[in-house]
Design a protein around this motif. Structure first.
Motif, PDB file in Angstrom:
ATOM      1  N   ILE A 205       0.837  -1.201   0.000  1.00 45.89           N
ATOM      2  CA  ILE A 205       0.000   0.000   0.000  1.00 45.89           C
ATOM      3  C   ILE A 205       0.872   1.252   0.000  1.00 45.89           C
ATOM      4  N   HIS A 206       1.867   1.264   0.873  1.00 51.36           N
ATOM      5  CA  HIS A 206       2.739   2.441   0.961  1.00 51.36           C
ATOM      6  C   HIS A 206       3.482   2.665  -0.349  1.00 51.36           C
ATOM      7  N   ASP A 207       3.966   1.595  -0.949  1.00 50.16           N
ATOM      8  CA  ASP A 207       4.670   1.707  -2.228  1.00 50.16           C
ATOM      9  C   ASP A 207       3.748   2.249  -3.319  1.00 50.16           C
ATOM     10  N   ALA A 208       2.494   1.777  -3.316  1.00 48.66           N
ATOM     11  CA  ALA A 208       1.534   2.237  -4.328  1.00 48.66           C
ATOM     12  C   ALA A 208       1.235   3.721  -4.165  1.00 48.66           C
ATOM     13  N   LEU A 209       1.077   4.180  -2.930  1.00 50.91           N
ATOM     14  CA  LEU A 209       0.827   5.595  -2.677  1.00 50.91           C
ATOM     15  C   LEU A 209       2.043   6.445  -3.040  1.00 50.91           C
ATOM     16  N   SER A 210       3.212   5.945  -2.706  1.00 54.25           N
ATOM     17  CA  SER A 210       4.447   6.685  -3.015  1.00 54.25           C
ATOM     18  C   SER A 210       4.654   6.809  -4.518  1.00 54.25           C
ATOM     19  N   SER A 211       4.242   5.784  -5.261  1.00 52.38           N
ATOM     20  CA  SER A 211       4.488   5.775  -6.707  1.00 52.38           C
ATOM     21  C   SER A 211       3.671   6.814  -7.455  1.00 52.38           C
ATOM     22  N   PRO A 220       7.731  11.050  -0.392  1.00 58.53           N
ATOM     23  CA  PRO A 220       6.564  11.925  -0.238  1.00 58.53           C
ATOM     24  C   PRO A 220       5.957  11.880   1.153  1.00 58.53           C
ATOM     25  N   ASN A 221       5.370  13.003   1.542  1.00 59.22           N
ATOM     26  CA  ASN A 221       4.599  13.062   2.780  1.00 59.22           C
ATOM     27  C   ASN A 221       3.162  12.657   2.448  1.00 59.22           C
ATOM     28  N   ILE A 222       2.730  11.544   3.015  1.00 59.77           N
ATOM     29  CA  ILE A 222       1.411  10.970   2.718  1.00 59.77           C
ATOM     30  C   ILE A 222       0.528  11.102   3.956  1.00 59.77           C
ATOM     31  N   VAL A 223      -0.723  11.505   3.746  1.00 58.47           N
ATOM     32  CA  VAL A 223      -1.679  11.584   4.855  1.00 58.47           C
ATOM     33  C   VAL A 223      -2.969  10.879   4.457  1.00 58.47           C
ATOM     34  N   GLY A 245       1.933   4.051   8.982  1.00 61.99           N
ATOM     35  CA  GLY A 245       2.847   5.019   9.582  1.00 61.99           C
ATOM     36  C   GLY A 245       2.691   6.406   8.995  1.00 61.99           C
ATOM     37  N   ILE A 246       1.438   6.763   8.632  1.00 62.67           N
ATOM     38  CA  ILE A 246       1.171   8.095   8.087  1.00 62.67           C
ATOM     39  C   ILE A 246       0.205   8.826   9.008  1.00 62.67           C
ATOM     40  N   GLU A 247       0.136  10.132   8.845  1.00 60.38           N
ATOM     41  CA  GLU A 247      -0.743  10.940   9.692  1.00 60.38           C
ATOM     42  C   GLU A 247      -2.205  10.774   9.286  1.00 60.38           C
ATOM     43  N   LEU A 248      -3.072  10.628  10.289  1.00 60.49           N
ATOM     44  CA  LEU A 248      -4.516  10.633  10.093  1.00 60.49           C
ATOM     45  C   LEU A 248      -4.986  12.062  10.329  1.00 60.49           C
ATOM     46  N   VAL A 249      -5.530  12.697   9.304  1.00 61.61           N
ATOM     47  CA  VAL A 249      -5.884  14.115   9.424  1.00 61.61           C
ATOM     48  C   VAL A 249      -7.341  14.340   9.057  1.00 61.61           C
ATOM     49  N   GLU A 250      -7.873  15.442   9.576  1.00 59.55           N
ATOM     50  CA  GLU A 250      -9.182  15.944   9.163  1.00 59.55           C
ATOM     51  C   GLU A 250      -8.966  17.209   8.354  1.00 59.55           C
ATOM     52  N   GLY A 251     -10.019  17.680   7.726  1.00 55.95           N
ATOM     53  CA  GLY A 251      -9.899  18.856   6.872  1.00 55.95           C
ATOM     54  C   GLY A 251      -9.318  20.065   7.598  1.00 55.95           C
ATOM     55  N   ARG A 252      -9.639  20.213   8.865  1.00 60.95           N
ATOM     56  CA  ARG A 252      -9.166  21.361   9.635  1.00 60.95           C
ATOM     57  C   ARG A 252      -7.667  21.301   9.910  1.00 60.95           C
ATOM     58  N   ASP A 253      -7.053  20.126   9.680  1.00 59.03           N
ATOM     59  CA  ASP A 253      -5.608  19.979   9.898  1.00 59.03           C
ATOM     60  C   ASP A 253      -4.787  20.400   8.674  1.00 59.03           C
ATOM     61  N   LEU A 254      -5.469  20.695   7.571  1.00 56.92           N
ATOM     62  CA  LEU A 254      -4.792  21.045   6.329  1.00 56.92           C
ATOM     63  C   LEU A 254      -5.158  22.449   5.882  1.00 56.92           C
ATOM     64  N   LEU A 255      -4.275  23.073   5.121  1.00 58.30           N
ATOM     65  CA  LEU A 255      -4.591  24.351   4.482  1.00 58.30           C
ATOM     66  C   LEU A 255      -3.820  24.456   3.171  1.00 58.30           C
ATOM     67  N   VAL A 256      -4.294  25.347   2.300  1.00 60.69           N
ATOM     68  CA  VAL A 256      -3.657  25.550   0.997  1.00 60.69           C
ATOM     69  C   VAL A 256      -3.100  26.969   0.924  1.00 60.69           C
ATOM     70  N   ARG A 257      -1.809  27.068   0.555  1.00 57.89           N
ATOM     71  CA  ARG A 257      -1.170  28.353   0.315  1.00 57.89           C
ATOM     72  C   ARG A 257      -0.418  28.292  -1.007  1.00 57.89           C
ATOM     73  N   ASP A 258      -0.680  29.266  -1.859  1.00 56.44           N
ATOM     74  CA  ASP A 258       0.002  29.328  -3.152  1.00 56.44           C
ATOM     75  C   ASP A 258      -0.107  28.004  -3.898  1.00 56.44           C
ATOM     76  N   ARG A 259      -1.300  27.418  -3.841  1.00 54.74           N
ATOM     77  CA  ARG A 259      -1.629  26.188  -4.573  1.00 54.74           C
ATOM     78  C   ARG A 259      -0.822  24.974  -4.067  1.00 54.74           C
ATOM     79  N   ILE A 260      -0.377  25.039  -2.841  1.00 50.97           N
ATOM     80  CA  ILE A 260       0.345  23.929  -2.206  1.00 50.97           C
ATOM     81  C   ILE A 260      -0.387  23.560  -0.912  1.00 50.97           C
TER      82      ILE A 260
END
Length: 476
Positions: A205-211, A220-223, A245-260
């Motif tokens: 799974i991790h390899d597939a996400l990284s690819s 890559p940083n995967i969440v 071994g990746i972070e479990l996040v909700e929408g409030r844990d993320l933000l977008v700046r300059d399209r990143i």
């Protein structure tokens, strides 16, 4: 306890006619036949308690006893011989490959529509087709990171595809938990069987996400993006994130700046490269989809368009697992791959076709009718089990909007024994196979066997009270 067991007219995975075990079940059958009833009962209860202690739960809607409960577990495994599994694997990889090519096509050149193999209106008018994501350069042109393909066996013991799940297929965690409980409570059952191990599956799974990370990021940083603790499959989300071994996040844990896209941490913002999302399309970005969504991230789609983040599974995948499109998957396989389908569909009637609609309306008492965008076993009409009033209500809905429905013959799903305390009873099953569509396609060995715990029921979904079994793939 097998003396009163009846195979009836169904294909039974364990027993042939007259109660003779199939060759790959003989050893297990002998063991089950000699164990005392009180010991089986004690182990059965220990298995249920094991699920409870680990907090393995699922939300059951319309349940008077409370919304959240453990998933019933039955200890008779679904055993799949090696040669049968190898053929199934080939068919699953073939199907997912064609579905991925279809998604890449309909969100770009739409050549299959131009060639008339699938009616254009069926695609562009589908509620799960999202024009917002057309012509986006998806890394590796991979729209399907993980597929959940629901399989059944018909009366002849032949595997058929019942449904494709290409949006957010759930249940992967239960594959591992079922095996854990079996190993813990019924270790002796494995003594005479060589079962394919589930170890190291999360590496795939991790390899597939990284690819599929954008811009060829090497580390890559995967969440994993979840709607939160009140979602019915939250255990599934948290278990997978923990194992990866990746972070479990909700929408409030993320933000977008300059399209990143960035993740908020105690040390500041950290860029996110891949989002394994478990949130429906409509809730991902309030600027592009539902403006009232509190679950998504404003500007997420813009970052996706810019190629700065990968969202998997892809946005708009629902157009490929819509039940009206299901009929055309064999055609997709021939069109994109030039191959004959390895696993067949269940025969399907289109109610938008006047002649087929007429036949279905005249035979509602013999057919199963489904909403094209339905899921979870809800809003089904199982004609032979429905009342005359239920069939009449469905008739009105079909005539009002026939494009919203398909119909299929009532397939007598195969059965397996389920422990009922004083005896074993035959209950219907299906198998959700999980296919990773990474750089090297991979099928999880076995998948999730779901069982309709109520005798005679054909609804295996956990959200409606279905249970689970361990699935064994043989190595020899």
């Amino acid at each position: 306890m097998f003396k009163t067991y009846e195979t009836e007219s169904f294909f039974d995975e364990m027993l042939q006619e007259r109660g003779k075990p199939r060759a790959h079940y003989q050893t297990l059958y002998n063991r089950l036949s000699t164990l005392p009833e009180d010991e089986l009962q004690a182990r059965h209860e220990a298995a249920q308690q094991n699920f409870l202690r680990q907090g393995i739960t699922f939300t059951v809607y319309n349940d008077d006893q409370g919304a959240e409960r453990t998933i019933p577990f039955d200890f008779v495994p679904n055993i799949i011989p090696k040669d049968e599994w190898q053929q199934l694997e080939k068919g699953l990889i073939q199907r997912v490959k064609a579905l991925n090519l279809f998604l890449d096509d309909v969100y770009n050149s739409q050549q299959i529509l131009k060639d008339g193999l699938i009616p254009r209106e069926l695609v562009v008018n589908c509620k799960n087709f999202y024009p917002q994501v057309t012509n986006i350069k998806v890394p590796r042109r991979n729209h399907i990171f993980m597929a959940g393909i629901d399989l059944i066996k018909d009366e002849n013991g032949e595997f058929r595809v019942l449904e494709d799940n290409l949006r957010n297929p759930s249940g992967l965690s239960y594959v591992f938990q079922n095996r854990y409980v079996m190993r813990h409570v019924f270790p002796d059952f494995f003594q005479d069987y060589n079962v394919v191990s589930l170890e190291n599956q999360f590496t795939h799974i991790h390899d597939a996400l990284s690819s599929i990370a954008p811009n060829n990021v090497s580390n890559p940083n995967i969440v994993l993006l979840t709607p939160g603790v009140y979602n019915s499959a939250y255990f599934d989300h948290s278990f997978i994130a923990q194992q990866l071994g990746i972070e479990l996040v909700e929408g409030r844990d993320l933000l977008v700046r300059d399209r990143i896209v960035y993740m908020k941490t105690t040390r500041g913002l950290k860029r996110v490269d891949v989002i394994y999302r478990r949130i429906d399309d409509d809730f991902l970005d309030p600027l592009e989809f539902r403006p009232d969504s509190m679950l998504g991230v404003a500007g997420l789609l813009d970052a996706y368009r810019a190629g700065n983040v990968t969202i998997s599974n892809g946005i708009g995948n629902g157009v490929a697992d819509d039940k009206a499109i299901y009929h055309y998957v064999p055609n997709m396989i021939r069109y994109y791959l030039g191959e004959a389908p390895i696993i067949r569909n269940v025969e399907t009637y289109f109610l938008r076709d006047e002649e087929q609609r007429k036949y279905v309306l005249e035979n509602l008492d013999q057919l199963v009718v489904k909403q094209t965008d339905g899921s979870g076993g809800y809003n089904l009409l199982i004609g032979p089990h429905a009342t005359e009033q239920e069939r009449e209500d469905y008739r009105v809905q079909i005539e009002k909007n026939p494009s919203n429905y398909i119909a299929q013959p009532m397939v007598n799903l195969s059965r397996l024994p389920v422990f009922k305390g004083e005896k074993f009873s035959g209950c219907h099953i299906d198998v959700r196979a999980f296919v990773l569509n990474g750089e090297h396609p991979h099928v999880f060995p076995g998948g999730l066997t779901r069982v309709a715990m109520k005798e005679g029921s054909l609804v295996v979904n956990s959200s409606q009270g279905g249970g689970g079994k361990d699935t064994w793939v043989m190595t020899d």
